[in-house]
Scaffold this motif. Structure first.
Motif, PDB file in Angstrom:
ATOM      1  N   SER A  70      87.128   5.173 103.860  1.00 35.81           N
ATOM      2  CA  SER A  70      86.863   6.609 103.713  1.00 35.81           C
ATOM      3  C   SER A  70      86.911   7.311 105.059  1.00 35.81           C
ATOM      4  O   SER A  70      87.455   8.420 105.187  1.00 35.81           O
ATOM      5  CB  SER A  70      85.493   6.833 103.057  1.00 35.81           C
ATOM      6  N   ALA A  71      86.321   6.657 106.079  1.00 32.12           N
ATOM      7  CA  ALA A  71      86.343   7.231 107.430  1.00 32.12           C
ATOM      8  C   ALA A  71      87.786   7.349 107.934  1.00 32.12           C
ATOM      9  O   ALA A  71      88.162   8.352 108.553  1.00 32.12           O
ATOM     10  CB  ALA A  71      85.514   6.368 108.374  1.00 32.12           C
ATOM     11  N   LEU A  72      88.589   6.319 107.663  1.00 30.91           N
ATOM     12  CA  LEU A  72      89.986   6.327 108.094  1.00 30.91           C
ATOM     13  C   LEU A  72      90.778   7.445 107.401  1.00 30.91           C
ATOM     14  O   LEU A  72      91.606   8.120 108.024  1.00 30.91           O
ATOM     15  CB  LEU A  72      90.630   4.970 107.802  1.00 30.91           C
ATOM     16  N   LEU A 120      84.989   4.425 113.424  1.00 30.64           N
ATOM     17  CA  LEU A 120      85.316   3.288 112.566  1.00 30.64           C
ATOM     18  C   LEU A 120      84.256   2.189 112.666  1.00 30.64           C
ATOM     19  O   LEU A 120      83.867   1.587 111.654  1.00 30.64           O
ATOM     20  CB  LEU A 120      86.699   2.733 112.918  1.00 30.64           C
ATOM     21  N   LEU A 121      83.762   1.935 113.885  1.00 30.96           N
ATOM     22  CA  LEU A 121      82.700   0.931 114.056  1.00 30.96           C
ATOM     23  C   LEU A 121      81.416   1.372 113.373  1.00 30.96           C
ATOM     24  O   LEU A 121      80.713   0.559 112.754  1.00 30.96           O
ATOM     25  CB  LEU A 121      82.444   0.681 115.546  1.00 30.96           C
ATOM     26  N   LEU A 122      81.098   2.655 113.479  1.00 32.51           N
ATOM     27  CA  LEU A 122      79.893   3.174 112.825  1.00 32.51           C
ATOM     28  C   LEU A 122      80.006   3.067 111.310  1.00 32.51           C
ATOM     29  O   LEU A 122      79.024   2.759 110.622  1.00 32.51           O
ATOM     30  CB  LEU A 122      79.672   4.635 113.237  1.00 32.51           C
ATOM     31  N   ALA A 123      81.209   3.279 110.798  1.00 37.65           N
ATOM     32  CA  ALA A 123      81.433   3.130 109.357  1.00 37.65           C
ATOM     33  C   ALA A 123      81.230   1.681 108.923  1.00 37.65           C
ATOM     34  O   ALA A 123      80.648   1.414 107.862  1.00 37.65           O
ATOM     35  CB  ALA A 123      82.846   3.597 108.990  1.00 37.65           C
ATOM     36  N   VAL A 124      81.693   0.737 109.756  1.00 33.00           N
ATOM     37  CA  VAL A 124      81.495  -0.694 109.468  1.00 33.00           C
ATOM     38  C   VAL A 124      80.006  -1.028 109.446  1.00 33.00           C
ATOM     39  O   VAL A 124      79.513  -1.712 108.542  1.00 33.00           O
ATOM     40  CB  VAL A 124      82.225  -1.573 110.498  1.00 33.00           C
ATOM     41  N   ILE A 125      79.277  -0.520 110.427  1.00 27.13           N
ATOM     42  CA  ILE A 125      77.839  -0.813 110.534  1.00 27.13           C
ATOM     43  C   ILE A 125      77.067  -0.209 109.361  1.00 27.13           C
ATOM     44  O   ILE A 125      76.278  -0.899 108.704  1.00 27.13           O
ATOM     45  CB  ILE A 125      77.277  -0.279 111.876  1.00 27.13           C
ATOM     46  N   CYS A 126      77.302   1.082 109.091  1.00 29.79           N
ATOM     47  CA  CYS A 126      76.564   1.755 108.015  1.00 29.79           C
ATOM     48  C   CYS A 126      76.915   1.174 106.646  1.00 29.79           C
ATOM     49  O   CYS A 126      76.032   0.928 105.814  1.00 29.79           O
ATOM     50  CB  CYS A 126      76.850   3.253 108.047  1.00 29.79           C
ATOM     51  N   GLY A 127      78.201   0.931 106.424  1.00 32.91           N
ATOM     52  CA  GLY A 127      78.607   0.315 105.161  1.00 32.91           C
ATOM     53  C   GLY A 127      78.032  -1.079 105.016  1.00 32.91           C
ATOM     54  O   GLY A 127      77.621  -1.482 103.922  1.00 32.91           O
ATOM     55  N   GLY A 128      77.983  -1.827 106.123  1.00 33.14           N
ATOM     56  CA  GLY A 128      77.428  -3.182 106.096  1.00 33.14           C
ATOM     57  C   GLY A 128      75.949  -3.200 105.781  1.00 33.14           C
ATOM     58  O   GLY A 128      75.458  -4.094 105.079  1.00 33.14           O
ATOM     59  N   ILE A 129      75.203  -2.216 106.303  1.00 33.63           N
ATOM     60  CA  ILE A 129      73.757  -2.141 106.042  1.00 33.63           C
ATOM     61  C   ILE A 129      73.490  -1.990 104.544  1.00 33.63           C
ATOM     62  O   ILE A 129      72.634  -2.673 103.979  1.00 33.63           O
ATOM     63  CB  ILE A 129      73.128  -0.962 106.822  1.00 33.63           C
ATOM     64  N   ILE A 130      74.256  -1.104 103.914  1.00 33.72           N
ATOM     65  CA  ILE A 130      74.086  -0.913 102.467  1.00 33.72           C
ATOM     66  C   ILE A 130      74.588  -2.136 101.709  1.00 33.72           C
ATOM     67  O   ILE A 130      73.969  -2.582 100.743  1.00 33.72           O
ATOM     68  CB  ILE A 130      74.848   0.340 101.985  1.00 33.72           C
ATOM     69  N   LEU A 151      83.234   9.429 104.829  1.00 35.09           N
ATOM     70  CA  LEU A 151      83.918  10.701 105.070  1.00 35.09           C
ATOM     71  C   LEU A 151      83.187  11.507 106.144  1.00 35.09           C
ATOM     72  O   LEU A 151      83.825  12.126 107.006  1.00 35.09           O
ATOM     73  CB  LEU A 151      83.996  11.511 103.770  1.00 35.09           C
ATOM     74  N   ALA A 152      81.852  11.510 106.071  1.00 34.07           N
ATOM     75  CA  ALA A 152      81.062  12.238 107.076  1.00 34.07           C
ATOM     76  C   ALA A 152      81.272  11.640 108.459  1.00 34.07           C
ATOM     77  O   ALA A 152      81.431  12.359 109.453  1.00 34.07           O
ATOM     78  CB  ALA A 152      79.587  12.213 106.697  1.00 34.07           C
ATOM     79  N   ILE A 153      81.305  10.313 108.536  1.00 32.22           N
ATOM     80  CA  ILE A 153      81.529   9.640 109.828  1.00 32.22           C
ATOM     81  C   ILE A 153      82.919   9.957 110.344  1.00 32.22           C
ATOM     82  O   ILE A 153      83.111  10.258 111.530  1.00 32.22           O
ATOM     83  CB  ILE A 153      81.329   8.117 109.687  1.00 32.22           C
ATOM     84  N   ALA A 183      84.643  12.525 109.846  1.00 29.91           N
ATOM     85  CA  ALA A 183      84.713  13.917 110.290  1.00 29.91           C
ATOM     86  C   ALA A 183      83.910  14.156 111.568  1.00 29.91           C
ATOM     87  O   ALA A 183      83.918  15.266 112.099  1.00 29.91           O
ATOM     88  CB  ALA A 183      84.201  14.832 109.182  1.00 29.91           C
ATOM     89  N   GLY A 184      83.225  13.105 112.055  1.00 26.59           N
ATOM     90  CA  GLY A 184      82.422  13.251 113.271  1.00 26.59           C
ATOM     91  C   GLY A 184      81.064  13.864 113.019  1.00 26.59           C
ATOM     92  O   GLY A 184      80.400  14.344 113.941  1.00 26.59           O
ATOM     93  N   TYR A 185      80.615  13.829 111.780  1.00 20.52           N
ATOM     94  CA  TYR A 185      79.316  14.381 111.407  1.00 20.52           C
ATOM     95  C   TYR A 185      78.287  13.257 111.518  1.00 20.52           C
ATOM     96  O   TYR A 185      77.738  12.782 110.532  1.00 20.52           O
ATOM     97  CB  TYR A 185      79.410  14.910 109.976  1.00 20.52           C
ATOM     98  N   TYR A 186      78.016  12.827 112.735  1.00 24.03           N
ATOM     99  CA  TYR A 186      77.281  11.593 113.018  1.00 24.03           C
ATOM    100  C   TYR A 186      75.841  11.581 112.497  1.00 24.03           C
ATOM    101  O   TYR A 186      75.443  10.662 111.773  1.00 24.03           O
ATOM    102  CB  TYR A 186      77.264  11.323 114.524  1.00 24.03           C
ATOM    103  N   LEU A 187      75.035  12.552 112.917  1.00 25.46           N
ATOM    104  CA  LEU A 187      73.608  12.521 112.592  1.00 25.46           C
ATOM    105  C   LEU A 187      73.340  12.532 111.087  1.00 25.46           C
ATOM    106  O   LEU A 187      72.552  11.705 110.598  1.00 25.46           O
ATOM    107  CB  LEU A 187      72.881  13.674 113.296  1.00 25.46           C
ATOM    108  N   PRO A 188      73.976  13.419 110.300  1.00 27.38           N
ATOM    109  CA  PRO A 188      73.761  13.360 108.850  1.00 27.38           C
ATOM    110  C   PRO A 188      74.215  12.036 108.236  1.00 27.38           C
ATOM    111  O   PRO A 188      73.579  11.528 107.314  1.00 27.38           O
ATOM    112  CB  PRO A 188      74.607  14.531 108.324  1.00 27.38           C
TER     113      PRO A 188
END
Length: 229
Positions: free
Chosen positions: A52-54, A19-29, A116-118, A120-125
């Motif tokens: 989407s991650a949730l 969830l934190l990674l989704a916040v960071i990546c979404g925030g960057i865009i 959705l990728a985040i 699902a735990g698909y971190y690197l992609p």
């Protein structure tokens, strides 16, 4: 590697990280869109990506707890199509038929897919996609602008003082070895006004700075306003 294996499992810490990674990546865009004063900016992109991650996390949890062996993407698949209602809200057509907001709508859709990728735990992609989406919206935006500004084709919106000046304008551009097509004329609906609006495609004889072309054309008699669409 052990950390990645641990975070690939559905547990308290992996949920928090996703969830934190989704916040960071979404925030960057979202920061890039917000800088350009778009309707869907920083907070909107964060919410789309995190939501989407949730959804993906919830879907995985439901399958693990209640429906082992079932498709874990059934609910998540609806996000990809459902995000369209937000995208439509960012696309506008201006009074001179110029379409704006397509890039923002595409960015929202990409943020949803990234979330959705985040989830699902698909971190690197997902992280790679975040970097590439940001690259497309910033660096490639300048490339796109340069190519657009040096194209031999221009889409113009022009306002003439009166219909009689249209023929003079067309004569002037022929003298400058330019060609026009798809000319659409619209008369002002305000009583007493003789203003004529025109939409047209202009073909240049060679690659020229569009700002210079607009400056030249604005000096032609009878033009109140001219801009590139």
């Amino acid at each position: 590697m052990k950390l990645l294996e641990y975070l690939s499992q559905l547990n308290t810490w992996s949920i928090i990280v996703r969830l934190l990674l989704a916040v960071i990546c979404g925030g960057i865009i979202g920061i890039e869109r917000g800088r350009r004063r778009q309707a869907a900016g920083f907070r909107t992109h964060i919410l789309v990506c995190m939501g989407s991650a949730l959804v993906m996390l919830t879907n995985i949890f439901i399958v693990m707890e209640y429906s082992p062996g079932q498709d874990p993407t059934r609910i998540a698949a609806q996000v990809v199509s459902g995000i369209g209602f937000l995208g439509v809200g960012t696309i506008i057509i201006t009074g001179n038929k110029q379409i704006k907001g397509l890039t923002t709508a595409a960015g929202l859709w990409a943020s949803a897919c990234m979330g959705l990728a985040i989830g699902a735990g698909y971190y690197l992609p997902a992280i790679a996609a975040c970097g590439l989406i940001f690259l497309v919206m910033t660096v490639l935006n300048n490339v796109d602008k340069w190519a657009y500004q040096h194209s031999k084709v221009m889409e113009l919106y022009i306002e003439f003082q009166d219909i009689q000046y249209v023929s003079g304008f067309l004569s002037e551009i022929r003298i400058r070895e330019m060609r026009s097509s798809n000319l659409e004329l619209t008369k002002s609906k305000v009583p007493g006004e003789t203003t004529i609006s025109a939409l047209m495609t202009l073909y240049l004889p060679r690659r020229m700075e569009h700002s210079h072309v607009l400056s030249l054309l604005s000096e032609i008699e009878g033009i109140n306003f001219i801009e590139e669409m």
